[in-house]
Design a protein around this motif. Sequence first.
Motif: not given
Length: 335
Positions: A264-267, A152-160, A273-289
């Motif tokens: 209270d997180y630093t930039p 998002n062009a309007a948010r802090p650079k550390y998020m992008n 945190i922004s990098a990590g939440q990029t990959w937030c996901s949930k799998y069914r066990t069969e799909t994950l296998k």
Amino acid sequence: MHSLAIAVGSLYVRKHFKQNSKTIALDMVEQIRGVFDNILSEVDWMDEATKLEAKKKLHSMTTHIGYPDEMLDNSKLEEYYRNLEIDPSKYFESFLKLNVFGTDYSFNKLRLPVNKTDWVRHARPAVVNAYYSSIENSIQFPAGILQGHFFNAARPKYMNYGAIGFVIGHEITHGFDDQGRRFDLQGNLLDWWAENTQKSYLDKAKCIIEQYGNYTDLQTGMHLNGINTQGENIADNGGVKESYKAYRQWVAKNGPEPKLPGLDYTPEQMFWISAGQTWCSKYRTETLKMRITTGVHSPSQYRVMGTFSNMRDFARDFNCPEGSRMNPVQKCVVW
């Protein structure tokens, strides 16, 4: 959408894509490319001739951001679709005609020289994905990924930088992973590596293979496949490192950014945190296998934890004790 992807994509970018997003993303690509150039200069396991070829390949890498300009040209769209006839009252017949149209279009190119810059090859903007093409030596970031939690062009650079910057670095690094490195700057399958440098690379890749192969997924009880996923893991490790360095360069030039209100997180912590939440996901066990058995990507949890645990910058920013899970003494580094 898949059947009329170019037409739908044209409507999408006209209505929903902002031109300044394309400009900002292009600037980020060039900055992260510059960081990778610096990394190539600094690595001590490459001979100078191979370094030079790697830099040539890096700077020859074509960038496709958002969409090709032809998608806003109605005459180009009409020319592309001129042999397609759709009858709104005949769904099945129209679907068959679409299949014939696509097949004819492909077969008409059969004896022609390959045009690696053909706009039609890059005219699928309404998807949330990114690509590296080894045969084109190109990276592509469709309009669909330049939105939401990625950008998002309007948010802090550390998020992008944490989100789309990670993806940009990932795709650039694919040109130098276990598969991409086999192709030269023109996309030809050619061995351009000196023998000793190639051996050093394989030793470093072995560390990544063993690291991820030793993870046991708790949901399935299965070991990850470090061999199948090595290319994506190498790209993840290189990508987030390059983007972090690029963000620190931006801060050095433009000054530090403020924290997000109420947090209270630093930039720098917010970058991770922004990098990590990029990959937030949930799998069914069969799909994950199935993903663990056949996929080229590690499950999302290990794309984050495996990659970040190799980053000294992450350990410093979160004060992880040396020898802890996220700051192991032995770290794997390829790029």
